[in-house]
Design an enzyme around this catalytic site. Sequence first.
Site, PDB file in Angstrom:
ATOM      1  N   ARG A 243       0.846  -1.178   0.000  1.00 48.84           N
ATOM      2  CA  ARG A 243       0.000   0.000   0.000  1.00 48.84           C
ATOM      3  C   ARG A 243       0.887   1.236   0.000  1.00 48.84           C
ATOM      4  NH1 ARG A 243      -3.348  -2.910  -1.585  1.00 48.84           N
ATOM      5  NH2 ARG A 243      -5.460  -3.293  -0.762  1.00 48.84           N
ATOM      6  N   GLU A 272      -5.764   6.725  -6.819  1.00 46.67           N
ATOM      7  CA  GLU A 272      -5.758   5.911  -8.040  1.00 46.67           C
ATOM      8  C   GLU A 272      -7.078   6.094  -8.768  1.00 46.67           C
ATOM      9  OE1 GLU A 272      -2.916   2.333  -6.187  1.00 46.67           O
ATOM     10  OE2 GLU A 272      -4.949   1.883  -6.864  1.00 46.67           O
ATOM     11  N   HIS A 291      -1.471  -0.478 -10.396  1.00 48.56           N
ATOM     12  CA  HIS A 291      -2.040  -1.429  -9.438  1.00 48.56           C
ATOM     13  C   HIS A 291      -2.462  -2.726 -10.142  1.00 48.56           C
ATOM     14  CE1 HIS A 291      -4.034  -1.464  -5.209  1.00 48.56           C
ATOM     15  NE2 HIS A 291      -3.623  -2.677  -5.546  1.00 48.56           N
TER      16      HIS A 291
END
Length: 331
Positions: A243, A272, A291
């Site tokens: 993270r 994001e 991601h």
Amino acid sequence: MSRPVFHLHIENLSAQAPVFHVTPQRVATAAVESGVDMAELSVTYGWDGDILERAMTTANCLMGWRFPRHDLAARAPGLRWIHVTGAGIEHLLPMDWVPSGVTLTNNSGVHARKAGEYIAMAILALNANIPHFATCKAARSWDRRFASCIAGKTVVIVGTGNMGASGARRCKGLEMQVVGVNSTGRPVDGFDMVWAVDALDEVLGLADFLVVALPLTDKTRHMIGVRQLDRLPRHCGLVNIGRAAVIDYGRLFERLSIGAIAGAILDVFDEEPIPAASPIWNVPNLIITPHVSSDDTERYAIDTAKLFFDNYKRFKEDRALVNQVDPARQY
């Protein structure tokens, strides 16, 4: 006499990428691979809350990522189990919404194999100076930089869970020295040695490469802060698949900009998608992936369903479920 039916409701989000959609075909494949008779279950599939409230009146298990959590005990009187289709559960904190008698499990382990491949890819790319060459390409600069072989170099992996351990095994295959960091220093297969997090500052000085594979909790937020980043050797490359908030990105970007860290490959960010106007896009010696490090397009949803079926067998036998989320640890 008909057998009792267990009602599983699967709540999908159309805004998520298709890799995460748990569909009837993927569930059927998982059932065959798990040896589960689908006649034992009643499975409903919802999209964006279209049938959620009706399904909750009889559901015994809810599988999903985001869903309304208010008054869940009243809305779902038969609910006994919630399975979250991701490993991180910070978006569900605090957990005071979980009704008494309901077990919460997560998707830990489903990401491991793909994450291990990504870690190996990223380490090799950093060793080959790919972030530097990407910066040179954008600047139309021919700046040759040579590299030695990766064998014998040291990777420090902070977080020795499923993803970190998978990366460790891949790095051992590259003949690297693999050092792990976890909360207690307990040994983990695949690591040459494991240090407790209290020794993190000391360990970072050994790193040719640093991999961060931690969930976000109160304890891990900015665990890799200014002091820790300043401990890294100038030639060190950094990878983050956990993270974003575990690392002080502001300090990291400063060090990348002045060449105090050789390069970074980051898959996770505080916001994001990254906004088009964000200065992150201009940080030198940085490769950004959106991601995607640990989500297998062919297997993610199938393996999610398989994890459910494995736990379903335990549920029927009144055994403890795997991947139970601990509210105190926040994962």
